[in-house]
Design a protein around this motif. Structure first.
Motif, PDB file in Angstrom:
ATOM      1  N   ASP A 132       0.835  -1.197   0.000  1.00  0.00           N
ATOM      2  CA  ASP A 132       0.000   0.000   0.000  1.00  0.00           C
ATOM      3  C   ASP A 132       0.872   1.250   0.000  1.00  0.00           C
ATOM      4  OD1 ASP A 132       1.022  -0.100   2.566  1.00  0.00           O
ATOM      5  OD2 ASP A 132      -0.922  -0.050   3.585  1.00  0.00           O
ATOM      6  N   ASP A 133       2.168   1.067  -0.265  1.00  0.00           N
ATOM      7  CA  ASP A 133       3.132   2.164  -0.323  1.00  0.00           C
ATOM      8  C   ASP A 133       3.344   2.547  -1.786  1.00  0.00           C
ATOM      9  OD1 ASP A 133       5.344   3.832  -0.343  1.00  0.00           O
ATOM     10  OD2 ASP A 133       6.420   2.711   1.209  1.00  0.00           O
ATOM     11  N   GLY A 134       2.715   3.630  -2.217  1.00  0.00           N
ATOM     12  CA  GLY A 134       2.774   4.025  -3.616  1.00  0.00           C
ATOM     13  C   GLY A 134       4.173   4.371  -4.075  1.00  0.00           C
ATOM     14  N   GLU A 135       4.972   4.996  -3.208  1.00  0.00           N
ATOM     15  CA  GLU A 135       6.332   5.379  -3.600  1.00  0.00           C
ATOM     16  C   GLU A 135       7.207   4.148  -3.805  1.00  0.00           C
ATOM     17  OE1 GLU A 135       9.659   8.707  -2.352  1.00  0.00           O
ATOM     18  OE2 GLU A 135       8.388   7.847  -0.785  1.00  0.00           O
ATOM     19  N   LEU A 136       7.092   3.168  -2.930  1.00  0.00           N
ATOM     20  CA  LEU A 136       7.856   1.936  -3.081  1.00  0.00           C
ATOM     21  C   LEU A 136       7.459   1.223  -4.363  1.00  0.00           C
ATOM     22  CD1 LEU A 136       9.804  -0.240  -2.058  1.00  0.00           C
ATOM     23  CD2 LEU A 136       7.887  -1.208  -0.744  1.00  0.00           C
ATOM     24  N   SER A 137       6.167   1.148  -4.623  1.00  0.00           N
ATOM     25  CA  SER A 137       5.675   0.488  -5.836  1.00  0.00           C
ATOM     26  C   SER A 137       6.225   1.160  -7.085  1.00  0.00           C
ATOM     27  CB  SER A 137       4.146   0.522  -5.862  1.00  0.00           C
ATOM     28  OG  SER A 137       3.656  -0.021  -7.065  1.00  0.00           O
ATOM     29  N   GLN A 138       6.211   2.470  -7.100  1.00  0.00           N
ATOM     30  CA  GLN A 138       6.697   3.224  -8.256  1.00  0.00           C
ATOM     31  C   GLN A 138       8.152   2.895  -8.540  1.00  0.00           C
ATOM     32  OE1 GLN A 138       6.983   7.418  -7.518  1.00  0.00           O
ATOM     33  NE2 GLN A 138       8.519   7.610  -9.129  1.00  0.00           N
ATOM     34  N   HIS A 139       8.969   2.817  -7.502  1.00  0.00           N
ATOM     35  CA  HIS A 139      10.393   2.540  -7.689  1.00  0.00           C
ATOM     36  C   HIS A 139      10.637   1.096  -8.114  1.00  0.00           C
ATOM     37  CE1 HIS A 139      12.749   6.090  -6.041  1.00  0.00           C
ATOM     38  NE2 HIS A 139      11.484   6.479  -5.965  1.00  0.00           N
ATOM     39  N   VAL A 140       9.918   0.157  -7.516  1.00  0.00           N
ATOM     40  CA  VAL A 140      10.111  -1.254  -7.871  1.00  0.00           C
ATOM     41  C   VAL A 140       9.777  -1.502  -9.336  1.00  0.00           C
ATOM     42  CG1 VAL A 140       9.250  -3.604  -7.490  1.00  0.00           C
ATOM     43  CG2 VAL A 140       9.788  -2.141  -5.531  1.00  0.00           C
ATOM     44  N   MET A 141       8.740  -0.838  -9.846  1.00  0.00           N
ATOM     45  CA  MET A 141       8.291  -1.099 -11.211  1.00  0.00           C
ATOM     46  C   MET A 141       8.962  -0.212 -12.254  1.00  0.00           C
ATOM     47  SD  MET A 141       4.238  -2.009 -10.860  1.00  0.00           S
ATOM     48  CE  MET A 141       3.727  -0.433 -10.177  1.00  0.00           C
ATOM     49  N   HIS A 142       9.682   0.810 -11.819  1.00  0.00           N
ATOM     50  CA  HIS A 142      10.279   1.742 -12.786  1.00  0.00           C
ATOM     51  C   HIS A 142      11.467   1.097 -13.498  1.00  0.00           C
ATOM     52  CE1 HIS A 142      11.898   5.370 -14.551  1.00  0.00           C
ATOM     53  NE2 HIS A 142      10.833   6.033 -14.142  1.00  0.00           N
ATOM     54  N   PRO A 143      11.518   1.166 -14.822  1.00  0.00           N
ATOM     55  CA  PRO A 143      12.634   0.564 -15.581  1.00  0.00           C
ATOM     56  C   PRO A 143      14.007   1.082 -15.163  1.00  0.00           C
ATOM     57  CG  PRO A 143      10.854   1.229 -17.059  1.00  0.00           C
ATOM     58  CD  PRO A 143      10.522   1.783 -15.705  1.00  0.00           C
ATOM     59  N   LYS A 144      14.041   2.275 -14.593  1.00  0.00           N
ATOM     60  CA  LYS A 144      15.322   2.877 -14.182  1.00  0.00           C
ATOM     61  C   LYS A 144      16.062   1.997 -13.188  1.00  0.00           C
ATOM     62  CE  LYS A 144      17.077   6.900 -11.618  1.00  0.00           C
ATOM     63  NZ  LYS A 144      16.705   8.189 -10.988  1.00  0.00           N
ATOM     64  N   TYR A 145      15.320   1.319 -12.321  1.00  0.00           N
ATOM     65  CA  TYR A 145      15.960   0.555 -11.251  1.00  0.00           C
ATOM     66  C   TYR A 145      16.189  -0.899 -11.630  1.00  0.00           C
ATOM     67  CZ  TYR A 145      14.847   4.780  -8.731  1.00  0.00           C
ATOM     68  OH  TYR A 145      14.758   6.089  -8.363  1.00  0.00           O
ATOM     69  N   GLU A 146      15.474  -1.404 -12.613  1.00  0.00           N
ATOM     70  CA  GLU A 146      15.695  -2.744 -13.167  1.00  0.00           C
ATOM     71  C   GLU A 146      15.975  -3.779 -12.078  1.00  0.00           C
ATOM     72  OE1 GLU A 146      18.748  -2.408 -16.189  1.00  0.00           O
ATOM     73  OE2 GLU A 146      17.191  -2.159 -17.699  1.00  0.00           O
ATOM     74  N   VAL A 147      14.997  -4.035 -11.255  1.00  0.00           N
ATOM     75  CA  VAL A 147      15.147  -5.013 -10.186  1.00  0.00           C
ATOM     76  C   VAL A 147      15.290  -6.414 -10.789  1.00  0.00           C
ATOM     77  CG1 VAL A 147      14.038  -6.025  -8.158  1.00  0.00           C
ATOM     78  CG2 VAL A 147      13.767  -3.585  -8.644  1.00  0.00           C
ATOM     79  N   ALA A 148      16.287  -7.158 -10.329  1.00  0.00           N
ATOM     80  CA  ALA A 148      16.519  -8.514 -10.846  1.00  0.00           C
ATOM     81  C   ALA A 148      15.406  -9.450 -10.402  1.00  0.00           C
ATOM     82  CB  ALA A 148      17.865  -9.021 -10.356  1.00  0.00           C
ATOM     83  N   LYS A 149      15.028 -10.359 -11.297  1.00  0.00           N
ATOM     84  CA  LYS A 149      13.999 -11.345 -11.000  1.00  0.00           C
ATOM     85  C   LYS A 149      14.528 -12.738 -11.320  1.00  0.00           C
ATOM     86  CE  LYS A 149      10.646  -7.880 -12.456  1.00  0.00           C
ATOM     87  NZ  LYS A 149      11.722  -6.922 -12.868  1.00  0.00           N
ATOM     88  N   THR A 150      14.229 -13.689 -10.440  1.00  0.00           N
ATOM     89  CA  THR A 150      14.709 -15.056 -10.591  1.00  0.00           C
ATOM     90  C   THR A 150      13.550 -15.996 -10.875  1.00  0.00           C
ATOM     91  OG1 THR A 150      16.537 -14.625  -9.050  1.00  0.00           O
ATOM     92  CG2 THR A 150      15.988 -16.927  -9.478  1.00  0.00           C
ATOM     93  N   TYR A 151      13.746 -16.878 -11.863  1.00  0.00           N
ATOM     94  CA  TYR A 151      12.703 -17.823 -12.265  1.00  0.00           C
ATOM     95  C   TYR A 151      13.270 -19.234 -12.335  1.00  0.00           C
ATOM     96  CZ  TYR A 151      10.283 -13.644 -14.064  1.00  0.00           C
ATOM     97  OH  TYR A 151       9.675 -12.422 -14.204  1.00  0.00           O
ATOM     98  N   ILE A 152      12.396 -20.198 -12.096  1.00  0.00           N
ATOM     99  CA  ILE A 152      12.674 -21.599 -12.394  1.00  0.00           C
ATOM    100  C   ILE A 152      11.760 -21.971 -13.551  1.00  0.00           C
ATOM    101  CG2 ILE A 152      12.730 -23.968 -11.562  1.00  0.00           C
ATOM    102  CD1 ILE A 152      14.740 -22.137 -10.189  1.00  0.00           C
TER     103      ILE A 152
END
Length: 257
Positions: A132-152
């Protein structure tokens, strides 16, 4: 109606506590910054009884009355962030007019303003972060930060190590650009299938499925196990857990907050 401020209201913009109006709305749980900007430009926000439609307006939430659609907002300084394990055949949305299962069916009504940070396609499984934190959500989804994601990923057919090396060193050119993996490792394989662990930063739609499909190994099953520093852990499909303050801090650090 145009943006208008009285002289008394305008003075709050110079306050040491003044912050951008869209940030206040995001902190109050109204969604991402873009969503909050839309709420402002649609003429749904009043500050001290005056309509504000201009982006960039600064307010002091501690001393001013801010209303959205006529209701006064309250800044939530105690946000909640969830790690949810999405099963197959569940939509990465909160509502569906066709009545299909959504994330709301998993979390229920306990967290009224929680929304998802990113998506998984209908047939994929695994970790979705919600907050429910809009600022955190914005940063996580922004292409600028490119958070790594791991998949199997479980692939059709038996692949060799050269395929993984190619995807890391050269990548594949797709319709929406060149994509490379940060990491690719074969976990298990038989004559019929191969299980690989992959890490990448791209958040493009169905990217893992499209990537392996392009090199001739369609994905039979896809599970996301980690986003940035946050791991799915032992959360069962169709369940969720609340992130600890340490986990939230690590995620905030990852995205520059």
């Amino acid at each position: 109606m145009p943006h208008s401020y009285s002289r008394a209201t305008k003075a709050h913009e110079d306050s040491a506590h003044a912050i951008r109006l869209q940030k206040v709305l995001a902190q109050a749980g109204f969604g991402s910054r873009r969503k909050c900007e839309q709420i402002i430009t649609e003429g749904r926000v009043e500050v001290d009884g005056e309509l504000v439609t201009e982006l960039g307006s600064r307010v002091d939430p501690g001393s001013q009355k801010i209303r959205v659609d006529g209701s006064r907002i309250h800044i939530n300084n105690r946000h909640v962030t969830l790690a949810l394990n999405k099963p197959k055949k569940v939509l990465s949305t909160m509502d569906d007019p066709k009545g299909r299962f959504t994330l709301r069916d998993i979390i229920g009504d306990k967290y009224e303003r929680v929304f998802h940070m990113g998506r998984l396609d209908y047939d994929s499984e695994g970790l979705i972060l919600m907050t429910d934190d809009g600022e955190l959500s914005q940063h996580v989804m922004h292409p600028k930060y490119e958070v790594a994601k791991t998949y199997i990923a479980t692939l059709e057919g038996k692949i060799g190590g050269n395929v993984c090396r190619r995807l890391v060193t050269q990548g594949v050119h797709l319709d929406d650009g060149q994509i490379t993996l940060d990491h690719c490792a074969i976990i298990d394989q038989s004559r019929e299938h191969t299980i690989v662990k992959v890490v990448l930063h791209s958040g493009k739609n169905r990217i893992v499925r499209r990537l392996f499909g392009a090199v001739g190994f369609p994905v039979k099953r896809l599970v996301r196990t980690q986003i940035g520093p946050i791991k799915l852990g032992d959360v069962k499909p169709g369940a969720y857990r609340v992130l600890s303050s340490v986990e939230v801090k690590s995620l905030e650090k990852e995205v520059g907050l």
